[in-house]
Design a protein around this motif. Structure first.
Motif, short mmCIF file in Angstrom:
data_model
loop_
_atom_site.label_atom_id
_atom_site.label_comp_id
_atom_site.label_asym_id
_atom_site.label_seq_id
_atom_site.Cartn_x
_atom_site.Cartn_y
_atom_site.Cartn_z
N HIS A 7 0.83 -1.20 0.00
CA HIS A 7 0.00 0.00 0.00
C HIS A 7 0.87 1.26 0.00
CE1 HIS A 7 -3.64 -2.28 1.90
NE2 HIS A 7 -3.45 -2.56 0.63
N PHE A 8 1.89 1.23 0.81
CA PHE A 8 2.78 2.39 0.92
C PHE A 8 3.52 2.62 -0.39
CE2 PHE A 8 6.70 4.58 1.86
CZ PHE A 8 6.34 5.51 2.81
N MET A 9 3.99 1.52 -1.00
CA MET A 9 4.79 1.65 -2.20
C MET A 9 4.02 2.27 -3.36
SD MET A 9 7.76 0.72 -1.30
CE MET A 9 8.63 0.53 -2.85
N GLN A 10 2.70 2.14 -3.35
CA GLN A 10 1.89 2.78 -4.39
C GLN A 10 2.06 4.30 -4.38
OE1 GLN A 10 -2.14 1.51 -3.78
NE2 GLN A 10 -1.72 -0.62 -4.33
N HIS A 11 2.31 4.83 -3.20
CA HIS A 11 2.45 6.28 -3.05
C HIS A 11 3.90 6.76 -3.08
CE1 HIS A 11 -1.78 6.57 -2.07
NE2 HIS A 11 -1.65 5.71 -1.08
N LEU A 12 4.83 5.82 -3.16
CA LEU A 12 6.24 6.16 -3.01
C LEU A 12 6.74 7.23 -3.99
CD1 LEU A 12 8.89 5.67 -1.53
CD2 LEU A 12 9.36 3.78 -3.13
N PRO A 13 6.44 7.14 -5.30
CA PRO A 13 6.96 8.18 -6.22
C PRO A 13 6.49 9.58 -5.85
CG PRO A 13 6.12 6.30 -7.45
CD PRO A 13 5.69 6.10 -6.03
N TYR A 14 5.24 9.70 -5.41
CA TYR A 14 4.71 11.01 -5.04
C TYR A 14 5.36 11.53 -3.75
CZ TYR A 14 1.22 9.08 -8.21
OH TYR A 14 0.61 8.48 -9.29
N LEU A 15 5.54 10.61 -2.81
CA LEU A 15 6.15 11.00 -1.54
C LEU A 15 7.59 11.46 -1.74
CD1 LEU A 15 4.87 8.15 0.82
CD2 LEU A 15 3.89 10.41 0.46
N GLY A 51 -5.11 0.23 8.52
CA GLY A 51 -6.11 -0.83 8.42
C GLY A 51 -7.08 -0.63 7.28
N GLY A 52 -7.14 0.55 6.70
CA GLY A 52 -8.07 0.82 5.60
C GLY A 52 -7.34 1.39 4.41
N ASP A 53 -8.04 2.25 3.67
CA ASP A 53 -7.42 2.88 2.50
C ASP A 53 -6.39 3.90 2.97
OD1 ASP A 53 -9.00 1.43 0.77
OD2 ASP A 53 -10.59 2.95 0.73
N LEU A 54 -5.18 3.75 2.49
CA LEU A 54 -4.10 4.64 2.89
C LEU A 54 -4.23 5.95 2.14
CD1 LEU A 54 -1.46 5.17 4.39
CD2 LEU A 54 -0.26 4.07 2.49
N SER A 55 -4.25 7.04 2.89
CA SER A 55 -4.39 8.37 2.30
C SER A 55 -3.02 8.99 2.05
CB SER A 55 -5.21 9.27 3.23
OG SER A 55 -5.07 10.63 2.89
N ARG A 56 -2.83 9.51 0.84
CA ARG A 56 -1.60 10.25 0.57
C ARG A 56 -1.50 11.46 1.48
NH1 ARG A 56 -0.03 12.56 -5.00
NH2 ARG A 56 -2.03 11.84 -5.76
N GLY A 57 -2.65 12.08 1.77
CA GLY A 57 -2.66 13.24 2.64
C GLY A 57 -2.07 12.94 4.00
N THR A 58 -2.36 11.76 4.54
CA THR A 58 -1.81 11.35 5.83
C THR A 58 -0.29 11.27 5.77
OG1 THR A 58 -3.79 10.07 6.37
CG2 THR A 58 -1.78 9.49 7.55
N LEU A 59 0.22 10.76 4.67
CA LEU A 59 1.66 10.61 4.52
C LEU A 59 2.33 11.97 4.31
CD1 LEU A 59 1.64 7.42 2.27
CD2 LEU A 59 2.10 7.55 4.72
#
Length: 267
Positions: A7-15, A51-59
Motif C-alpha cells: 500500500h505504501f509503495m503505491q504512493h512512493l513516487p509522489y512521496l 487498516g483501511g485505505d491509505l491516504s496520501r494526505g496522511t503521509l
C-alpha cells in the motif's frame, strides 16, 4: 506486513517527489520518506490509517511533521528560479503551493494536510502564485539608440514574459528611467546617442545601486580595453534572439553578490 508495504509503495513516487521539494535535496527527502515508512509500519493503525485505505494526505502530513522536527531550513538550488521564488513565501504557503501545483492535490485536501481552512487555503494559494509570478518576472531597461534594435530587444523581452520599463538613447534618459522604475536588469549598448557611452552609464548605475547589465554592442572589446569586464557579459552585434534570451535568463536568476543591495561606491 507485506500487504501494508505494498500500500505504501503505491504512493512512493509522489512521496519522494514532495519530500525532495520540501527539503530541497534528494538525500534529505529520501531520508524523510524512509522514516515515514518506518512510522507507517510501526505506529498504531488508527494513527496511520493502515487498516483501511491509505491516504496520501496522511503521509504528506507526516512528512511535514518530520521536517518540522528536524528543524533544518530547506536547501535551495541557487540557479533554480522557481525554488528561489518559493523560498520568499511563508513556509505554510510554500507547502500549500507544492501540494497543489506539484502534487496536484485539490485545494481542500491540501488545506486538510496543512490544518488550515479551505477558504483560507485558497486565499493563501492565490497570494503565493502571485508572489511567484512576480518574482519570475523581470523589469528590464533597454539602453540603445538604434530604434530598430531597441524594438527587437523589447519584443524579445516581452516574449519571455518580462516587462520593458523603457528605452533610453542617452545616459541622462537611462539614469532617469532607472531611478523611476528600479529595473532588475539592463540591456546596454556601448556607443549611445549624443556621444554618450554605455560603460559610463553602467558605472553610474552601479554607483547608485547594484543592477545587472548585459552589454549588447558592436564593440565587444571596449570593456577589456578599459578593464571593465566586471560590469557585465557581452553579446556582440549582430545577435540572435536565442543569445538574448539565454543571457537574460542567466542574469535574472543568478544569485546576486553579497553587497547587491548596498549602494556601490563610484570608481
Amino acid at each position: 506486513m507485506e500487504q501494508y508495504t505494498g500500500h505504501f509503495m503505491q504512493h512512493l513516487p509522489y512521496l519522494r517527489r514532495y519530500a525532495r521539494a520540501l527539503t530541497g535535496t534528494n538525500g534529505r527527502g529520501d531520508a524523510l520518506v524512509t522514516r515515514t515508512l518506518e512510522w507507517y509500519l510501526e505506529a498504531d493503525e488508527a494513527e496511520t490509517g493502515r487498516g483501511g485505505d491509505l491516504s496520501r494526505g496522511t503521509l504528506y502530513r507526516h512528512l511535514n511533521e518530520l521536517q518540522d522536527e528536524e528543524g533544518s531550513p530547506p536547501a535551495v538550488a541557487p540557479y533554480h528560479p522557481v525554488e528561489s521564488a518559493l523560498m520568499t513565501l511563508e513556509e505554510t504557503d510554500r507547502r500549500l503551493y507544492l501540494l497543489v501545483n506539484l502534487e496536484d492535490l485539490p485545494v481542500s485536501e491540501a488545506a486538510a494536510v496543512l490544518g488550515i481552512a479551505p477558504e483560507d487555503a485558497m486565499e493563501r494559494l492565490n497570494h503565493a502564485r502571485e508572489r511567484v509570478r512576480a518574482r519570475l518576472t523581470a523589469t528590464i531597461l533597454i539602453v540603445e539608440d538604434d530604434a530598430i534594435i531597441a524594438f527587437d530587444l523589447a519584443e524579445t523581452v516581452r516574449g519571455m514574459g518580462h516587462i520593458v520599463c523603457g528605452n533610453a538613447a542617452t545616459m541622462d534618459e537611462a539614469l532617469s528611467l532607472a531611478a523611476e522604475h528600479r529595473p532588475t536588469l539592463a540591456l546596454m549598448d556601448i556607443r549611445l546617442a549624443d556621444g554618450d557611452n554605455g560603460l559610463e552609464v553602467a558605472r553610474a548605475l552601479r554607483a547608485r545601486r547594484f543592477l545587472p547589465v548585459i552589454f549588447v554592442t558592436a564593440f565587444p572589446d571596449d570593456l577589456a580595453k578599459h578593464g571593465l569586464e566586471h560590469l557585465g557579459p557581452v553579446i556582440p552585434k549582430p545577435f540572435t534572439r536565442d543569445q538574448i534570451e539565454q543571457a537574460i535568463t542567466r542574469a535574472v536568476f543568478m544569485p546576486q553578490p553579497e553587497d547587491a543591495h548596498e549602494t556601490a561606491q563610484p570608481h
